[in-house]
Design an enzyme around this catalytic site. Structure first.
Site, PDB file in Angstrom:
ATOM      1  N   GLU A 102       0.811  -1.076   0.009  1.00 34.09           N
ATOM      2  CA  GLU A 102      -0.030   0.022  -0.040  1.00 34.09           C
ATOM      3  C   GLU A 102       0.984   1.353   0.021  1.00 34.09           C
ATOM      4  O   GLU A 102       1.920   1.246   0.868  1.00 34.09           O
ATOM      5  CB  GLU A 102      -0.820  -0.032   1.182  1.00 34.09           C
ATOM      6  CG  GLU A 102      -1.918   1.131   1.231  1.00 34.09           C
ATOM      7  CD  GLU A 102      -2.733   1.446   2.582  1.00 34.09           C
ATOM      8  OE1 GLU A 102      -2.440   0.743   3.702  1.00 34.09           O
ATOM      9  OE2 GLU A 102      -3.728   1.946   2.601  1.00 34.09           O
TER      10      GLU A 102
ATOM     11  N   LYS B 153      -9.633   1.980  -2.701  1.00 32.80           N
ATOM     12  CA  LYS B 153     -10.055   1.836  -1.326  1.00 32.80           C
ATOM     13  C   LYS B 153     -11.410   2.268  -0.817  1.00 32.80           C
ATOM     14  O   LYS B 153     -11.829   3.298  -0.967  1.00 32.80           O
ATOM     15  CB  LYS B 153      -8.856   2.343  -0.361  1.00 32.80           C
ATOM     16  CG  LYS B 153      -8.857   1.876   1.033  1.00 32.80           C
ATOM     17  CD  LYS B 153      -7.860   2.444   1.933  1.00 32.80           C
ATOM     18  CE  LYS B 153      -7.502   2.099   3.463  1.00 32.80           C
ATOM     19  NZ  LYS B 153      -6.101   2.556   3.983  1.00 32.80           N
TER      20      LYS B 153
ATOM     21  N   CYS C 197      -5.877  -2.720   2.719  1.00 33.00           N
ATOM     22  CA  CYS C 197      -5.586  -2.518   4.023  1.00 33.00           C
ATOM     23  C   CYS C 197      -6.836  -2.516   4.789  1.00 33.00           C
ATOM     24  O   CYS C 197      -7.372  -3.798   5.293  1.00 33.00           O
ATOM     25  CB  CYS C 197      -4.758  -1.059   4.270  1.00 33.00           C
ATOM     26  SG  CYS C 197      -4.163  -0.999   5.836  1.00 33.00           S
TER      27      CYS C 197
END
Lengths: 350, 350
Positions: free
Chosen positions: B76, B150, B191
């Site tokens: 990331e 994301k 994440c």
């Protein structure tokens, strides 16, 4: 009527109100509001002598209550050996009660006498010509508060390791079980039920504080998955998870893994043990649930919206694999949608 | 028409056909059918020098390909420091490409030249006046195969431990991302997305072999949850999970946990590392997915039925917390239901 009509609202039916949990919302910031209590996980040895098993469980419950436990959890199949040969022999008619079910009669009497809540592990239940793997929950008034029949039967085949086919003798339960008690709102699963994240999600969405899984994992899946699944259910749903296994008996036909455990809402192991007989006593503080959800707030929001989305469509999420029940549940959901849509059509929504 | 009408069928619309995965169904019993390949997880050090970061990532990709990796995963935010101050400065216009996005231009060139698939970790993306945390997937033809923004932003506040509010600068993505590649069907999350079991369930239901989560957990949530969440996603969905973190830099504003990991479909850690810069090379064998699901067959059945139930109602399960998208998604689902119901009404079903 037409002037008051708001098409946007009509398109999204109001979410079903979640019932208010019986335990006052505890705030970690306000210690006076906190509700802290002791749970006991009785990792019992189980023999082929049913009378001994009942007396032994009664004594464990008394010991646990003597140590201050307000909630006592027993293992999966604690009154009978864990085998397809034994289930029909040891099964009891729980609905008939009394002499037809000495195991649950003991649980009821003990709960009332000791003024505690009991998650009665599970016993083989006979109902008509069917057998179930059933967990009974008793309140401190001694009354049966809920009965959970294992939904996901343990049909597993890992060649050379572990093979067991519960469905040879048992019938699968059909319903999730969530129950309000004096020690919080509790979702129940039995052993293999813990593998199904959907079931835990439904319980979390309905406001459970604690999930209890009586369960007898084995020497293969125990080390692989027992702790992992408990911690995952707790961390993903941000609530407490308690499990209770029989003690290990290497002479038995089925060797239980043991390792009864209490996990907190961050997925942290709060209390655990090895495989010998023991009673774990540990504290539960529901205000930690609120605190964990404050730390990672999206999680809770997500659940609430997830269940609202489900409710908006009146879909009952399938929490089990059985095809029959899938069809039934789908039919119910379709019927409810149809009724909703029928009303919407009457309102002239396009 | 009326004579051919079957009300039961009409009430349950046919499930949407799941697309066929691009990798031939591998049978563990038939070695000739097995598809085994190497994955590389590049746990890279990241600096404030973007050009250095790009050159450094290129070299790592070349090293990984040189060791036989057919799939390379980056961390990331690998081209920029992880901070709200840096995101706007380092952001690139991925859709414009070329000079407007030197980071993804490098990924595309490397994938094509080395004939590999790249899950390009993530970089800050600029699109109009918005910023996203975006993962690009490149096929071995160098073409952009998928772009995942994301979904669940990292807005977390554990007092005295870790506070970060990505939503100060970033906008949340709106869509799950599942992509067919030469190395299988891959679901992407970044994440914090890994905390949302619903996202992984949707990917599993759509036939993913592997979930890839570039992610930079921190020194608080890393030890608490990083491995737990990976193992839970893998075991619950019975598929592979790969994560890739930046290497730890204790001098940086945000200290990454490291511990990039590959987990197998039994939830078992197959390869992992500590926090220093390294490239993990490990083997993936998709026939193990089939094998694990044979061992515990109800799991797969459950997923298939779960997604069918969802499809039957045309409900798009909410996989994120943002209220706006919840409303949008609900509206879409309602519209689809309405159209379905309209057709049903025309058929005279009551």
């Amino acid at each position: 009527m037409a002037s008051a009509f708001d098409p946007e609202k009509a398109r999204v039916p109001p979410a079903l109100q979640l019932p208010k949990p019986p335990v006052t919302k505890a705030s970690h910031a306000d210690p006076s509001s906190r509700f802290i209590f002791k749970i006991a996980l009785c990792q019992l040895s189980v023999t082929a002598d049913k009378e001994r098993n009942i007396a032994h469980a009664r004594k464990a419950i008394e010991d646990a209550a003597g140590k201050g436990a307000q909630l006592v959890v027993l293992p999966e199949i604690w009154n009978s050996p864990y085998s397809n040969d034994s289930f029909p022999v040891y099964a009891e008619d729980i609905d008939a009660g009394g002499d037809a079910s000495p195991s649950t009669a003991m649980l009821s009497e003990a709960a009332h006498r000791l003024q505690i809540t009991i998650i009665g592990g599970s016993i083989p239940e006979r109902c008509g010509d069917r057998l179930y793997n059933t967990c009974c929950v008793f309140g401190k008034d001694g009354k049966l508060r809920a009965k959970h029949r294992k939904i996901h039967l343990f049909d597993i085949d890992i060649p050379g390791k572990i093979t067991f086919v519960e469905s040879k003798t048992l019938t699968a339960g059909e319903n999730p079980t969530i129950v309000d008690t004096d020690v919080g709102r509790i979702g129940i699963g039995i052993c293999y039920d813990i593998r199904f994240q959907e079931l835990a999600m439904v319980y979390a969405a309905r406001g459970a504080h604690l999930l209890c899984y009586p369960g007898a994992f084995n020497m293969t899946t125990g080390p692989l998955h027992w702790e992992l699944l408990q911690r995952a259910r707790a961390a993903d749903n941000q609530l407490y998870v308690a499990t209770c296994s029989p003690a290990r008996d290497t002479g038995a036909g089925y060797t239980a893994w043991g390792h009864s455990t209490l996990v907190g809402p961050f997925g942290e192991v709060l209390a655990t043990t090895e495989h010998e007989e023991t009673i774990i006593i540990a504290e539960i503080d529901y205000s930690l649930i609120e605190l964990r959800r404050q730390f990672i707030p999206d999680k809770l929001a997500n659940y609430v919206e997830w269940v609202h989305a489900v409710q908006a469509q009146r879909v009952i999420i399938i929490v089990r694999g059985a095809k029959k029940n899938f069809d039934q549940t789908t039919a119910i959901a379709q019927k409810e949608m149809h009724e909703y849509q029928h009303q919407e059509n009457k309102l002239g929504v396009q």
